[in-house]
Design an enzyme around this catalytic site. Structure first.
Site, PDB file in Angstrom:
ATOM      1  CE  LYS A  49     -24.006  62.514 -18.860  1.00  0.00           C
ATOM      2  NZ  LYS A  49     -24.004  61.425 -19.855  1.00  0.00           N
ATOM      3  CG  PHE A  78     -30.280  54.888 -24.228  1.00  0.00           C
ATOM      4  CD1 PHE A  78     -30.314  56.225 -23.847  1.00  0.00           C
ATOM      5  CD2 PHE A  78     -29.994  54.587 -25.547  1.00  0.00           C
ATOM      6  CE1 PHE A  78     -30.079  57.241 -24.762  1.00  0.00           C
ATOM      7  CE2 PHE A  78     -29.745  55.596 -26.477  1.00  0.00           C
ATOM      8  CZ  PHE A  78     -29.796  56.922 -26.071  1.00  0.00           C
ATOM      9  CB  THR A 117     -20.316  58.599 -26.035  1.00  0.00           C
ATOM     10  OG1 THR A 117     -20.709  59.814 -26.670  1.00  0.00           O
ATOM     11  CG2 THR A 117     -21.419  58.139 -25.100  1.00  0.00           C
ATOM     12  CG  HIS A 153     -24.925  66.743 -21.605  1.00  0.00           C
ATOM     13  ND1 HIS A 153     -25.437  66.083 -22.701  1.00  0.00           N
ATOM     14  CD2 HIS A 153     -25.220  68.064 -21.775  1.00  0.00           C
ATOM     15  CE1 HIS A 153     -26.020  66.966 -23.493  1.00  0.00           C
ATOM     16  NE2 HIS A 153     -25.910  68.171 -22.958  1.00  0.00           N
ATOM     17  NE  ARG A 170     -20.039  67.083 -29.328  1.00  0.00           N
ATOM     18  CZ  ARG A 170     -20.842  66.316 -28.581  1.00  0.00           C
ATOM     19  NH1 ARG A 170     -21.403  66.811 -27.492  1.00  0.00           N
ATOM     20  NH2 ARG A 170     -21.066  65.055 -28.916  1.00  0.00           N
ATOM     21  NE  ARG A 183     -18.529  61.719 -22.059  1.00  0.00           N
ATOM     22  CZ  ARG A 183     -19.255  62.230 -23.032  1.00  0.00           C
ATOM     23  NH1 ARG A 183     -18.835  62.170 -24.287  1.00  0.00           N
ATOM     24  NH2 ARG A 183     -20.410  62.810 -22.764  1.00  0.00           N
ATOM     25  CG  ASN A 197     -20.908  59.461 -20.586  1.00  0.00           C
ATOM     26  OD1 ASN A 197     -21.514  60.240 -19.845  1.00  0.00           O
ATOM     27  ND2 ASN A 197     -21.241  59.287 -21.849  1.00  0.00           N
TER      28      ASN A 197
END
Length: 140
Positions: free
Chosen positions: A11, A59, A93, A117, A87, A104, A114
């Site tokens: 991100k 959001f 998250t 994705h 994951r 993270r 964070n």
């Protein structure tokens, strides 16, 4: 174990801090292969389509704005049980709740920023991959 593919996005908070190499190292150390990767500026239309599942959430607008605020790195990862493995490598998250050593925990700024994705299922991975890559783009 089943070899499968999953989709990843590094991100804008991660690319702004030049973390692509560091995050890629964590991914590869976990035994996943990066079989496609592209740095892009996500358009508003792409972000809205990608996060359509969250369209009714409060959001959503903030998420679309964030994802279009700077470059992202879209990736296809491949490996044994790639969806579950990635994951696990990403972590929770909320970085405060993420396990030590996860992406993270190490790199995220906040719940909203964070860093990464990852697809939540093999079915969604296929859909997400197809939004950014053709089969010809994916090289093993």
């Amino acid at each position: 174990m089943a070899i499968e593919r999953t989709f990843s996005i590094l991100k804008p908070d991660a690319t702004a801090r030049n973390l692509t190499g560091a995050i890629n190292a964590v991914i590869e150390e976990a035994g996943l292969r990066i079989v496609a990767q592209r740095r892009i500026r996500m358009s508003e239309a792409q972000a809205k389509t990608f996060y359509e599942v969250h369209a009714e959430r409060p959001f959503y607008g903030e998420l679309v704005s964030f994802m279009t605020s700077g470059p992202v790195v879209v990736q296809v990862l491949e490996g044994d049980n790639a969806v579950a493995k990635y994951r696990e490598v990403m972590g929770a998250t909320n970085p405060a709740q993420a396990a030590e050593g996860t992406i993270r925990k190490r790199f995220a700024v906040s719940v909203g920023e964070n860093s990464v994705h990852g697809s939540d299922s093999a079915e969604n991975a296929a859909i997400e991959i197809a939004q950014f890559f053709t089969e010809a783009d994916i090289v093993g």
